[in-house]
Scaffold this active site. Structure first.
Site, PDB file in Angstrom:
ATOM      1  N   GLU A 221      -3.194   7.390  -4.310  1.00 30.05           N
ATOM      2  CA  GLU A 221      -3.131   6.139  -3.551  1.00 30.05           C
ATOM      3  C   GLU A 221      -3.015   4.970  -4.511  1.00 30.05           C
ATOM      4  O   GLU A 221      -3.708   4.941  -5.528  1.00 30.05           O
ATOM      5  CB  GLU A 221      -4.407   5.996  -2.713  1.00 30.05           C
TER       6      GLU A 221
ATOM      7  N   TYR B 295       0.861  -1.192   0.000  1.00 27.53           N
ATOM      8  CA  TYR B 295       0.000   0.000   0.000  1.00 27.53           C
ATOM      9  C   TYR B 295       0.889   1.230   0.000  1.00 27.53           C
ATOM     10  O   TYR B 295       1.824   1.316   0.815  1.00 27.53           O
ATOM     11  CB  TYR B 295      -0.896   0.009   1.247  1.00 27.53           C
TER      12      TYR B 295
END
Ligand code: GDP
Ligand code: MN
Length: 379
Positions: free
Chosen positions: A185, A101
């Site tokens: 993101e 992530y």
């Protein structure tokens, strides 16, 4: 404005981040042809501006073009967290050895940017962050220094990402800054069995005030969580829904903000921010009143206008003409001051609507509106 995954993917590719080969369509038949072109096996992905598509059944692996068509048929029209799926993206599948992530987000409170990264990316990232916050590195990024290779190496090290992710972290920072984004993101950023680093999903939120955003993606589709805000935006109003019971309309953002404070000082809570700006036509006034009156929490409405370039009689005319199309169901307290205030007050006096009252001062108007809103039965 949030971008769709396929738009984020486009930006990533332009900045040299490796993304899977992919195409978008709104038709299941075309999905079959696209899958054929991509080599048969594809991942079919719902294009909606919300996360958690995988868990909602909006991401499906298809073994061949016929399966891709069937998957697209199931996903198109699906509702994912209130978002209807209008298009799907078909992507060449990637073999995953590890999921990471990474994101950069504007941290307004700290006045800086924040890099957030974890070696445990994927669909469970929220649970990881909640249960084991130490598995998620949070590193401030000084906007004047940015993410250099050294900074990226520090982020990768802290999160346990492989050295090859360093280059992606630098490029992702370039996406954030050069494209005027306030959030980027990638979840998951994956490592393939061959060690290649690929952005498998992407979320980008652009600054709505950025020239780039307006030029490239247009003014459409600024997302509003609140239905009243969406309705107001469609009518071109500067409206923000708040939690109180006194509807507020004013001209000029500064005056409206001051009005919210005065309402609060009177012990009530503003139900909205609505700046009708300089025009203040009957149409704008009617649209604004309609939005505010359709908020069930509103118990009184305060119109606070200081006439400058816009004369108060024009605003008063706007209110009176708005009454042709708006059924006033809640008391309206109007304070007109400045340019042509006397004429404006006379216009409202002449209309003599039983639910409209006037006040000479901003404090007095707020006091009345607050008292009306807080009374057991304001009507
Ligand atoms: P999200 O659920 O909305 O975040 O959608 P994602 O694009 O992140 O997909 C969800 C999950 O599907 C990912 O975390 C992966 O585990 C899986 N996935 C998506 N694309 C691929 C792919 O090309 N190959 C493999 N093996 N898994 C994929
Ligand atoms: Mn994802």
């Amino acid at each position: 404005m949030d971008l769709y995954e396929h738009q984020a993917r486009e930006l990533f590719a332009e900045h040299g981040i490796v993304v899977p080969q992919a195409e978008v369509t709104d038709s299941a038949e075309e999905a079959r042809e696209i899958a054929r072109g991509l080599g048969g096996r594809v991942v079919v992905k719902a294009q909606v501006k919300t996360g958690g598509r995988g868990k909602a059944g909006g991401v499906r692996l298809a073994a061949d073009p016929a399966a891709a068509e069937a998957a697209a048929r199931r996903i198109l029209g699906m509702d994912i967290k209130g978002h209807t799926v209008r298009t799907v993206m078909l992507a060449r599948p990637v073999d995953i050895a590890a999921e990471f992530y990474v994101s950069y987000v504007l941290d307004r409170a700290a006045g800086t940017f924040l890099a957030i990264a974890s070696a445990e990316g994927g669909t469970e990232i929220e649970e990881v962050a909640a249960d084991r916050p130490e598995a998620v590195a949070r590193i401030p990024v000084d906007p004047t220094e940015g993410v250099t290779t050294a900074k990226a190496a520090q982020i990768a090290e802290a999160a346990g990402l492989p050295p090859r992710a360093v280059d992606v972290l630098v490029r992702l920072w370039n996406v954030l800054t050069r494209e005027d984004a306030v959030l980027v993101e990638v979840n998951p950023l994956v490592r393939t069995p061959h060690g290649q680093i690929i952005a498998l999903d992407g979320k980008v939120t652009l600054d709505d005030n950025a020239r780039f955003r307006r030029e490239r993606w247009g003014a459409q589709e600024v997302t509003h969580d609140d239905p009243l805000e969406a309705e107001a935006a469609a009518k071109g109003l500067n409206y923000v829904k708040l939690d109180g019971e006194v509807g507020v309309i004013g001209n000029g953002a500064g005056l409206v903000m001051a009005t919210l404070d005065v309402v609060a000082a009177c012990g009530a809570r503003p139900a909205d921010f609505l700046d009708i700006g300089g025009g203040a036509s009957a149409r704008t006034m009617a649209d604004g009143l309609n939005v505010i009156l359709s908020d069930p929490a509103v118990r009184s409405v305060l119109v606070n206008v200081f006439g400058g370039i816009t004369a108060c009689d024009t605003v008063a005319d706007g209110i009176v003409r708005a009454l042709d199309s708006v059924r006033l169901t809640k008391p309206l307290v109007v304070r007109l001051d400045g340019n042509n205030a006397a004429r404006g007050r006379a216009v409202l006096d002449a209309r003599a609507h039983p639910l409209i009252r006037q006040a000479a001062t901003m404090d007095g108007a707020a006091r009345q509106a607050a008292d009306l809103a807080l009374a057991a039965n304001p009507l």
